[in-house]
Design a protein around this motif. Structure first.
Motif, PDB file in Angstrom:
ATOM      1  N   MET A  94      42.014 -40.508   8.134  1.00 48.33           N
ATOM      2  CA  MET A  94      41.835 -40.481   9.459  1.00 48.33           C
ATOM      3  C   MET A  94      42.787 -41.690  10.155  1.00 48.33           C
ATOM      4  O   MET A  94      43.459 -41.353  10.989  1.00 48.33           O
ATOM      5  CB  MET A  94      40.623 -40.488   9.851  1.00 48.33           C
ATOM      6  N   ALA A  95      42.583 -42.747   9.577  1.00 39.74           N
ATOM      7  CA  ALA A  95      43.303 -43.903   9.971  1.00 39.74           C
ATOM      8  C   ALA A  95      44.758 -43.880   9.898  1.00 39.74           C
ATOM      9  O   ALA A  95      45.496 -44.021  11.107  1.00 39.74           O
ATOM     10  CB  ALA A  95      42.719 -45.193   9.399  1.00 39.74           C
ATOM     11  N   GLN A  96      45.029 -43.271   9.104  1.00 41.03           N
ATOM     12  CA  GLN A  96      46.530 -42.962   8.889  1.00 41.03           C
ATOM     13  C   GLN A  96      47.128 -41.921  10.039  1.00 41.03           C
ATOM     14  O   GLN A  96      48.294 -42.147  10.302  1.00 41.03           O
ATOM     15  CB  GLN A  96      46.751 -42.313   7.554  1.00 41.03           C
ATOM     16  N   PHE A 156      35.739 -43.731   1.702  1.00 41.13           N
ATOM     17  CA  PHE A 156      37.004 -44.532   2.178  1.00 41.13           C
ATOM     18  C   PHE A 156      38.195 -43.837   2.200  1.00 41.13           C
ATOM     19  O   PHE A 156      39.265 -44.094   3.014  1.00 41.13           O
ATOM     20  CB  PHE A 156      36.957 -45.764   1.471  1.00 41.13           C
ATOM     21  N   LYS A 157      38.494 -43.045   1.088  1.00 40.21           N
ATOM     22  CA  LYS A 157      39.692 -42.212   1.111  1.00 40.21           C
ATOM     23  C   LYS A 157      40.022 -41.376   2.479  1.00 40.21           C
ATOM     24  O   LYS A 157      40.807 -41.336   2.959  1.00 40.21           O
ATOM     25  CB  LYS A 157      39.705 -41.523   0.044  1.00 40.21           C
ATOM     26  N   GLU A 158      38.835 -40.821   2.829  1.00 41.31           N
ATOM     27  CA  GLU A 158      38.929 -39.699   4.032  1.00 41.31           C
ATOM     28  C   GLU A 158      39.061 -40.577   5.313  1.00 41.31           C
ATOM     29  O   GLU A 158      39.588 -40.335   6.106  1.00 41.31           O
ATOM     30  CB  GLU A 158      37.650 -38.830   4.200  1.00 41.31           C
ATOM     31  N   LYS A 209      32.050 -34.142   5.452  1.00 38.27           N
ATOM     32  CA  LYS A 209      31.278 -35.087   5.753  1.00 38.27           C
ATOM     33  C   LYS A 209      31.639 -35.535   7.084  1.00 38.27           C
ATOM     34  O   LYS A 209      32.388 -34.773   8.009  1.00 38.27           O
ATOM     35  CB  LYS A 209      31.840 -36.199   4.851  1.00 38.27           C
ATOM     36  N   TYR A 210      31.268 -36.369   7.643  1.00 33.29           N
ATOM     37  CA  TYR A 210      31.315 -36.787   9.145  1.00 33.29           C
ATOM     38  C   TYR A 210      32.124 -37.991   9.073  1.00 33.29           C
ATOM     39  O   TYR A 210      32.041 -38.961   8.516  1.00 33.29           O
ATOM     40  CB  TYR A 210      29.966 -37.075   9.754  1.00 33.29           C
ATOM     41  N   VAL A 211      33.309 -37.867  10.089  1.00 31.98           N
ATOM     42  CA  VAL A 211      34.175 -39.100  10.524  1.00 31.98           C
ATOM     43  C   VAL A 211      34.507 -39.149  12.051  1.00 31.98           C
ATOM     44  O   VAL A 211      34.584 -38.108  12.776  1.00 31.98           O
ATOM     45  CB  VAL A 211      35.567 -39.035   9.693  1.00 31.98           C
ATOM     46  N   ALA A 212      34.221 -40.360  12.621  1.00 30.80           N
ATOM     47  CA  ALA A 212      34.461 -40.511  14.007  1.00 30.80           C
ATOM     48  C   ALA A 212      35.444 -41.488  14.178  1.00 30.80           C
ATOM     49  O   ALA A 212      35.362 -42.589  13.332  1.00 30.80           O
ATOM     50  CB  ALA A 212      33.201 -40.884  14.593  1.00 30.80           C
ATOM     51  N   THR A 264      38.759 -52.678  20.041  1.00 29.42           N
ATOM     52  CA  THR A 264      38.308 -52.455  18.837  1.00 29.42           C
ATOM     53  C   THR A 264      38.308 -50.876  18.548  1.00 29.42           C
ATOM     54  O   THR A 264      37.716 -50.011  18.947  1.00 29.42           O
ATOM     55  CB  THR A 264      36.841 -52.969  18.536  1.00 29.42           C
ATOM     56  N   THR A 265      38.866 -50.645  17.401  1.00 30.99           N
ATOM     57  CA  THR A 265      39.150 -49.232  16.867  1.00 30.99           C
ATOM     58  C   THR A 265      38.095 -49.202  15.595  1.00 30.99           C
ATOM     59  O   THR A 265      38.427 -50.035  14.734  1.00 30.99           O
ATOM     60  CB  THR A 265      40.241 -48.926  16.581  1.00 30.99           C
ATOM     61  N   VAL A 266      37.231 -48.238  15.384  1.00 31.62           N
ATOM     62  CA  VAL A 266      36.418 -47.960  14.244  1.00 31.62           C
ATOM     63  C   VAL A 266      36.581 -46.756  13.824  1.00 31.62           C
ATOM     64  O   VAL A 266      36.475 -45.881  14.692  1.00 31.62           O
ATOM     65  CB  VAL A 266      34.816 -48.492  14.700  1.00 31.62           C
ATOM     66  N   ILE A 267      36.873 -46.633  12.723  1.00 30.73           N
ATOM     67  CA  ILE A 267      36.869 -45.218  11.822  1.00 30.73           C
ATOM     68  C   ILE A 267      35.503 -45.224  11.062  1.00 30.73           C
ATOM     69  O   ILE A 267      35.569 -46.288   9.784  1.00 30.73           O
ATOM     70  CB  ILE A 267      38.078 -44.979  10.997  1.00 30.73           C
ATOM     71  N   THR A 268      34.727 -44.575  11.155  1.00 31.24           N
ATOM     72  CA  THR A 268      33.422 -44.349  10.712  1.00 31.24           C
ATOM     73  C   THR A 268      32.780 -43.108  10.251  1.00 31.24           C
ATOM     74  O   THR A 268      33.364 -42.254  10.847  1.00 31.24           O
ATOM     75  CB  THR A 268      32.298 -45.326  11.680  1.00 31.24           C
TER      76      THR A 268
END
Length: 170
Positions: A165-167, A159-161, A95-98, A150-154
């Motif tokens: 990333m946020a961690q 939500f687990k992945e 999947k994609y995470v940015a 503003t920081t966005v993890i999208t």
């Protein structure tokens, strides 16, 4: 005689197409190919990260300690126009995470990078930080504002992945 010449031409064309079809079929059958392989190119983001850390008006974040299964795929820093840091990954689940950061107006920035996700009213504690959950038709997101940015993890990941990333952000 004139009628047979036209017939021979059509017959020759059909035979030629049959030969070409046989060659294509042989190539398809005998040359190995993997239809499940994803053509994801891993990028190195060290130079862009160093540049962004020097130029940005906020602490630029990037993950540390993720497994090799997390593939960095895109990186951009636009300091001249928008003061926007972007770092995209393919997750182990493909999947994609940015990671998106900017000093732009939070509401506009979040709407843009999440492609219209809306705040759910729920928050999630990850490490020492509280992140607000957003859900959307294309991407979900975790959002926080700190030190003027503003920081966005999208992304399309779960939500687990997104939380993984946020961690990992340092």
């Amino acid at each position: 005689m004139a009628g047979t010449k036209g017939t021979k031409t059509i017959r020759d064309m059909v035979l030629s197409l049959a030969v070409i079809g046989a060659v294509v079929a042989c190539i398809y059958v005998f040359i190995p190919h993997d239809e499940t392989a994803t053509p994801v190119k891993r990028v190195n983001y060290d130079v862009e990260l160093a540049t962004a850390k020097r130029a940005a008006a906020y602490p630029v974040l990037a993950p540390k300690g993720l497994t090799e299964e997390w593939k960095p795929t895109t990186v951009r820093f636009n300091g001249a126009e928008r003061d926007h840091w972007h770092l995209g990954f393919q997750t182990p689940g493909e999947k994609y995470v940015a990671v998106e950061q900017s000093t732009e107006k939070a509401a506009v920035f979040v709407d843009q990078v999440t492609r219209g996700a809306e705040e759910t009213g729920k928050s999630q504690q990850i490490g020492a930080d509280t992140w607000t959950r957003y859900e959307g038709p294309t991407y979900d997101a975790l959002v926080r504002t700190d030190k003027g940015a503003t920081t966005v993890i999208t992304g399309s990941a779960s939500f687990k992945e997104l939380a993984q990333m946020a961690q990992a952000l340092k």
